[in-house]
Scaffold this motif. Structure first.
Motif, PDB file in Angstrom:
ATOM      1  N   ALA B  64      -4.769   9.224 -10.885  1.00 26.61           N
ATOM      2  CA  ALA B  64      -6.189   8.872 -10.877  1.00 26.61           C
ATOM      3  C   ALA B  64      -6.515   8.004  -9.673  1.00 26.61           C
ATOM      4  CB  ALA B  64      -6.552   8.119 -12.153  1.00 26.61           C
ATOM      5  N   PRO B 102      -5.240  14.233 -16.064  1.00 26.96           N
ATOM      6  CA  PRO B 102      -6.236  13.173 -15.858  1.00 26.96           C
ATOM      7  C   PRO B 102      -6.050  12.047 -16.887  1.00 26.96           C
ATOM      8  CG  PRO B 102      -7.289  15.349 -16.123  1.00 26.96           C
ATOM      9  CD  PRO B 102      -5.859  15.483 -16.550  1.00 26.96           C
ATOM     10  N   ASN B 109     -12.131  11.432 -11.257  1.00 28.76           N
ATOM     11  CA  ASN B 109     -10.794  11.518 -11.837  1.00 28.76           C
ATOM     12  C   ASN B 109     -10.497  12.836 -12.534  1.00 28.76           C
ATOM     13  OD1 ASN B 109      -9.463   9.368 -10.816  1.00 28.76           O
ATOM     14  ND2 ASN B 109     -10.348   7.944 -12.300  1.00 28.76           N
TER      15      ASN B 109
END
Lengths: 367, 367
Positions: B64, B102, B109
């Motif tokens: 991320a 994710p 993200n």
């Protein structure tokens, strides 16, 4: 020569380290209490290892505390944070340390490696990378002469660890580690500049723990014998790498301006002469950086600017400066390896944003 | 079911992820450009792996970006920072990842793990730990249901890496990582919440990448067919874990107050109704946290508060809010595993310092 240190040496070493701290480095008093406790709980003595006796392939992992001295005196460490940092770096490197070492012989960082030694049984190398105290992690002879600070490990008081690797960029390492130190409350315990015995011999300022011990003993003895502390100090420094000692000023503290900003203690202090109208201004970032008498530079970093209590010869840190203190301000020449052009680029006056060129204290002030 | 994603899907996924970002999460547009570039340079497609098909012992390392969305749109990543973070965590763990995932399906993200996948060939698990976007790293269903965020690795644009381990304390992890993100200029790329396939199945919000893709397609199709975007959105959400969709307000943006402080974009926006004197106030910390119509709460975190451009149905992020925009504000019910008492303790209104209790959007606003 290697030797063992015991609890009776710590008060002298703390006093000498406070002087080498040039006003900063954090008050060694709290560090000394932590080492005393660890020695009582553990082996009773610590081996101080002469760098000349290190094997070239030995792994030395220096340990230290970083942060604003103003915070260090209020936020007492638990005592095992620096060991946690050392262990985290060992895991990261996949190798155990053969010894620890100070990165900074001035102030509390003379004590942190002793604390690690007392808790782990590792010897402490009698050398460091600052030859005094400096406020930032890249300000090291290690760094100047090619040893990277990375990887650096931090141990926090809640058992957290952080490992930072910025390759050869020691200034960026300082920047990121300082960010963590601030978030840990202003102080962090670190292990960094892991290096071989060969690199210690090549890049470190040698025998600075012993120097601190000798300075502390000399100042104590002078007080006991009612001798002038500056005279005793000059005798001690004679024949060492720090052999020029100059009195910059004698007077009373009349003004102190100090703030803790961006993780540092920054400010200035003014002294007024006991006799006549002269004034000395000290500018500091954790450590004393420049001393100006009536506007004229008398001593500048990396030469050492030390404030001593006039009667007792006890060193006064920048966070300990108070209105009304009677003080003598002394300048001491830094070793030659700290005055090279490469060294001045990293911790000379320009590195602190001072618009002053470096001139040796012995050229600025006559005997 | 697993499937492959190619460059033609990215615009739809970015649009859907922007909606799931609930105003925050960072504009996915820049992430999308980075993924497009990586797909052109590399394999051309990305495998999206249904979490049900993960082996229980597979190692999944989510990736991320963290930081203030206001900074993310100005500071374009180099593109390999998140891969560097993943590699640093692999080295730290002594094991290679079988997939990435994710931590947050909303905003940029959604794209960062695709970028990692396109550059490494790893599959991306179709699941996440927020089921939307949240501003802080501990605000994860992973965290709520017992998976620690530590160790967390950061990769910076100059090749620097940082590995932080705070044990089970995910809030402290957030605090320290945020300190580094600030020092890196406001944005950091991270790998964290490394976990087994079994833990993914137990703690993640499933199939949220696919949901983002379906939302994005539905909004685009509605625009092409001149249909009401909210109607198309409600159809898409029907039968998913997010099945209650409510219109909170229709009106014009008349005020936006926004500042980037302590690494976050904080502020509020006010909308005035197209007809009549009604007003809606949105409060945000990166994401929209609460929507109040004339002082009365209409929707509150973790339910989703999404601002869409009235005509095109295009999601508007908090940093994209401008005076005069015509918008429809929609509330969407969060999945049940995000509304449990444990979950509300971590990312309910109290976790943001809001003096509002959680009430489901379907109880606050009737159809």
């Amino acid at each position: 020569m290697s030797y063992t240190l015991d609890v009776r040496d710590l008060a002298d070493l703390a006093r000498g380290a406070a002087l080498l701290g040039t006003g900063g480095g954090g008050d060694p008093y709290i560090g000394r209490l932590l080492v005393e406790q660890a020695l009582r709980d553990g082996p009773g003595t610590i081996t101080v290892l002469d760098p000349a006796e290190l094997g070239d392939d030995d792994l030395v992992i220096p340990t230290a505390q970083m942060g604003a001295p103003t915070v260090m005196v209020e936020k007492i460490p638990r005592g095992d944070e620096a060991v946690a940092a050392l262990r985290a770096l060992e895991v990261h490197l996949g190798r155990r340390a053969d010894a620890t070492m100070p990165i900074e012989c001035g102030g509390i960082n003379s004590m942190i490696p002793l604390l690690v030694a007392a808790r782990t049984g590792l010897p402490v190398v009698d050398a460091d990378g600052m030859g005094r105290a400096f406020p930032e992690l890249q300000m090291e002879t290690f760094s100047v002469y090619g040893v990277p600070g990375s990887p650096l490990a931090i141990g926090g008081e809640n058992g957290e660890t952080v490992v930072i690797d910025t390759g050869a960029d020691n200034k960026r390492l300082e920047w990121l580690a300082r960010g963590i130190a601030i978030r840990l409350g202003g102080v962090a315990h670190i292990a960094e500049y892991a290096m071989s015995g060969a690199d210690v011999k090549r890049t470190a300022v040698p025998n600075t723990l012993t120097l601190g011990l000798r300075i502390g003993r000399a100042l104590r003895t002078a007080r006991e014998e009612h001798r002038d502390p500056v005279e005793a100090l000059a005798e001690t420094m004679s024949g060492t790498l720090y052999d020029k000692v100059r009195v910059l000023f004698r007077g009373k503290v009349v003004d102190v301006e100090r703030r803790t900003v961006a993780g540092f203690a920054r400010g200035s202090a003014t002294l007024a002469a006991f006799e006549g109208g002269g004034r000395l201004e000290l500018t500091f970032q954790n450590e004393n950086l420049v001393a100006r008498a009536d506007g004229e530079v008398r001593c500048v970093v990396p030469d050492l600017i030390c404030v001593l209590e006039a009667d007792s010869g006890e060193p006064i840190t920048t966070e300990g400066l108070r209105y009304g203190q009677r003080a003598v301000v002394v300048g001491i020449s830094a070793p030659d390896l700290m005055r090279s052009p490469e060294a001045l680029a990293v911790f000379g006056p320009g590195a602190f944003g001072l618009e002053v060129g470096f001139r040796p204290v012995e050229d600025l002030v006559s005997l």
